[in-house]
Design an enzyme around this catalytic site. Structure first.
Site, PDB file in Angstrom:
ATOM      1  CG  ASP A   1      -1.567  -5.826   4.008  1.00 57.25           C
ATOM      2  OD1 ASP A   1      -1.427  -5.019   3.539  1.00 57.25           O
ATOM      3  OD2 ASP A   1      -1.896  -6.362   4.555  1.00 57.25           O
TER       4      ASP A   1
ATOM      5  CG  HIS B   1      -2.997 -10.311   3.587  1.00 56.01           C
ATOM      6  ND1 HIS B   1      -4.150 -10.375   3.672  1.00 56.01           N
ATOM      7  CD2 HIS B   1      -3.222  -8.910   3.079  1.00 56.01           C
ATOM      8  CE1 HIS B   1      -5.046  -9.646   3.237  1.00 56.01           C
ATOM      9  NE2 HIS B   1      -4.972  -8.246   2.346  1.00 56.01           N
TER      10      HIS B   1
ATOM     11  CE  LYS C   1      -6.450  -7.253  -2.270  1.00 55.63           C
ATOM     12  NZ  LYS C   1      -6.150  -6.737  -1.382  1.00 55.63           N
TER      13      LYS C   1
ATOM     14  CG  HIS D   1      -2.156  -1.351   1.255  1.00 51.91           C
ATOM     15  ND1 HIS D   1      -3.158  -1.211   0.896  1.00 51.91           N
ATOM     16  CD2 HIS D   1      -1.844  -2.961   1.580  1.00 51.91           C
ATOM     17  CE1 HIS D   1      -3.122  -1.997   0.593  1.00 51.91           C
ATOM     18  NE2 HIS D   1      -2.867  -3.386   1.205  1.00 51.91           N
TER      19      HIS D   1
END
Ligand code: DOR
Ligand code: ZN
Length: 340
Positions: free
Chosen positions: A240, A168, A95, A14
């Site tokens: 992540d 994740h 995603k 991110h």
């Protein structure tokens, strides 16, 4: 003692936008050759124009042509073959977020009706575009990922040519799925290799370790560690790393996300060394992702040496994992190759 790593990749990252992007982009571009950039902006990335504009803002913020942002699109079941094809090489993956499951996912998918998803997922299968999934139901927080196993199984069997990346992963159930379905793969974060729920909430509450999916039990962490340390060919590193300003983490409604980008590489070297698995680290950090995504990363070699590194208290407005603590490895040099 030194170690060199070739083209490390962070396949779940991110970077945010605006001022936050400016503050933290270099934390990743300094040490990684590329990252898979999550599309959960406000509003999310859903068009080619938005995706290219975001990529350009990232490149401007990193100001480093040895870091490649691999771009993703926020999944919508309406996407069709022509629309997805029009992205060409600009798009690396799509995603999927269940609606409301985590930060900025309100526009995500409500319900997993295969017939509603069929057109878009068949188009992605044909075009060879992987589907990355945030795999949690809205059940009890510790069971959300395990409950999602049946949805992964349904997706994997209905779309056998679609590469599905379980993002994740935090549970032994998810690790077990890797060996049950050929087309399931996974990313694993640094923090889920290191912590359990006890570290988050077993003593004083530690908001900087609060994330989604929440860290689980010791036997889950052990299962993750095993496949990561062995560099199982279906798993790859995805940090992540999810920056939130300090005031949003140290707050009554604490935002979910652990900011690991600045220390991820160093802490992974420390972890793999501790388990005497340094020889497998490059596969976990690079080679597996190259095989799974079929990408050719920029050439960038990172050298680290075994001298202590004191982790800063903050990067911009964001508190990193291990803030104020000492790690046992430091970065010494970065070499950029001909294609970087
Ligand atoms: O902890 C998390 N933070 N998990 C996610 O899935 C999203 C992320 C974020 O964007 O802050
Ligand atoms: Zn994420």
């Amino acid at each position: 003692m030194t170690i060199t790593l070739k083209s490390p990749l962070d396949m779940h990252l991110h970077l945010r936008d605006g001022e936050m992007l400016e503050q933290i982009a270099k934390c990743s571009s300094d040490t990684f050759a590329g990252g898979l950039i999550m599309p959960n902006l406000v509003p999310p990335v859903t068009t080619l124009d938005e995706l290219i504009a975001y990529k350009n803002r990232i490149n401007k913020a990193t100001n480093d042509n040895s870091f490649k942002p691999y771009m993703t699109l926020f999944y919508k079941p309406e996407y069709n073959y022509d629309f997805l094809k029009s992205f060409g090489d600009e798009l690396t993956a799509v995603k999927l977020y269940p609606a409301g499951i985590t930060t900025n996912s309100e526009g995500g998918l409500s319900g997993f009706d295969i017939e509603v998803m069929r057109g878009s997922l068949e188009a992605m299968s044909e075009l060879g575009i992987p589907l990355c999934v945030h795999g949690e139901t809205n059940g009890f927080v510790m069971d959300r990922e395990a409950e999602f196993s049946s949805i992964y199984a349904k997706l994997a069997t209905n779309f056998p040519k679609l590469k599905i990346i379980m993002e994740h992963i935090t549970t032994k159930e998810s690790v077990d799925l890797l060996n049950k379905f050929d087309n399931l793969y996974a990313t694993i974060t640094l923090h889920h290799l290191l912590i359990t729920l006890d570290d988050v909430a077993g003593g004083m509450l530690r908001p900087h370790l609060f994330c989604k999916p929440i860290a689980k039990r010791p036997h889950d962490r052990d299962a993750l560690l095993k496949v990561a340390l062995d560099a199982h060919p279906k798993v790859m590193f995805g940090s992540d790393s999810a920056p939130h300003p300090k005031h949003a983490k140290e707050a009554c409604g604490c935002a979910a996300g652990v900011f690991t980008a600045p220390i991820a590489l160093i802490a992974l070297v420390e972890l793999f060394e501790k388990h005497d698995k340094l020889d497998n680290l490059e596969r976990f950090l690079s080679a597996n992702a190259i095989n799974i995504y079929g990408i050719t990363p920029l050439e960038k070699t990172i050298t680290l040496e075994k001298t202590p590194y004191l982790v800063p208290e903050k990067f911009g407005d964001v508190v990193p994992m291990f803030a104020g603590e000492e790690l046992s490895w430091s970065l010494t040099s970065i070499t950029k190759g001909d294609n970087a």
